[in-house]
Scaffold this active site. Sequence first.
Site, short mmCIF file in Angstrom:
data_model
loop_
_atom_site.label_atom_id
_atom_site.label_comp_id
_atom_site.label_asym_id
_atom_site.label_seq_id
_atom_site.Cartn_x
_atom_site.Cartn_y
_atom_site.Cartn_z
CG LEU A 27 -1.90 -1.57 1.64
CD1 LEU A 27 -2.95 -0.97 2.18
CD2 LEU A 27 -2.65 -1.35 -0.53
N GLY A 84 3.69 1.77 8.02
CA GLY A 84 5.35 1.14 7.95
C GLY A 84 4.94 -0.10 8.73
N GLY A 85 5.56 -1.32 9.22
CA GLY A 85 5.38 -2.18 10.73
C GLY A 85 5.36 -3.74 10.07
CB VAL A 86 4.59 -6.61 11.61
CG1 VAL A 86 4.23 -8.10 11.53
CG2 VAL A 86 6.18 -7.08 12.02
CB SER A 87 1.49 -5.44 6.80
OG SER A 87 2.01 -6.35 5.95
CB SER A 123 -5.48 -4.78 10.55
OG SER A 123 -5.71 -5.45 10.38
CG ASN A 124 -9.56 -6.55 8.55
OD1 ASN A 124 -10.32 -7.73 8.88
ND2 ASN A 124 -9.37 -5.99 7.55
CE1 TYR A 148 -0.72 -6.06 10.65
CE2 TYR A 148 -2.67 -7.54 10.69
CZ TYR A 148 -1.94 -5.80 10.87
OH TYR A 148 -2.26 -4.96 9.31
CB SER A 178 -6.35 -1.77 0.47
OG SER A 178 -6.50 -1.19 -0.48
#
Length: 277
Positions: A27, A84-87, A123-124, A148, A178
Amino acid sequence: MPNTSTPTSNSGIRFPRLLLTGAGGNLGQELRPRLKAYCDVLRVSHRRDLGPAAAGEEVQTASLEDAEHMLSLLDGVSAVVHMGGVSTEQPWAPILAGNIVGMVNLYEAARLKGVKRIVFASSNHVTGFYRQDEVVNTRMPPKPDGFYGLSKAFGEDLAQLYWDRWGVETVSIRIGSSFTEPRDRRMLATYLSYDDLERLVVAALTAPIVGHSIIYGMSDNQTTWWDNTHAKHIGYRPQDSSDVFRHAVEARQQTIDKQDPAAIYQGGAFVKATPHG
């Protein structure tokens, strides 16, 4: 390569310098060319090399878990889009470094550098253990579906603290799915087009007053599990929908195992993903 779509928002607000973290992620790569329309300088960062800066850009390599890196990164910044960060679901150690320590470092740097607006990619999966036969609003308690989602719930709480104590405004976007198009029937409910992502981020940056607001990142989908009524003040109006993909998605996935936890809970496959092997 980053998407080069023409920006779709009609906002007339322009920032002297915007920061986009996680610019090398999926993204981040979408937002990088789009955000240039809203600022004189776009500073982009990632933990790995992003290559040379394009026109109107500053490129900076930074690790979220390094507090000195973050102080340098936020120097002279008007607002932050934090991607940024772990996704994904991962073992605890990288999530702790990127999504917990990294968030504290980001907000401390914002406080010390006087940055007053952050758009946070939540995040959802903060509410992934609500059922798919429920509609969730942004004031209902979190029910994260893993480490997460838990880390993103922490990020939202951290944003609330920094608003209440130090006046740093945040819009926490609980991003759905997305992608270019929805990949399965779950994503008919969670789909967020790239153009609507841009509209939402720009609305979050430019709304007059947000305090700490939470909003689900979704397009105008016919099927939805999320109620954004309490986030109307942000001014986000999605213009796309998953419905144009419905026939093709349902043709590919004609049946659903209703005993599968991924079909019962809103978090989908994340409710089954485990960092423990």
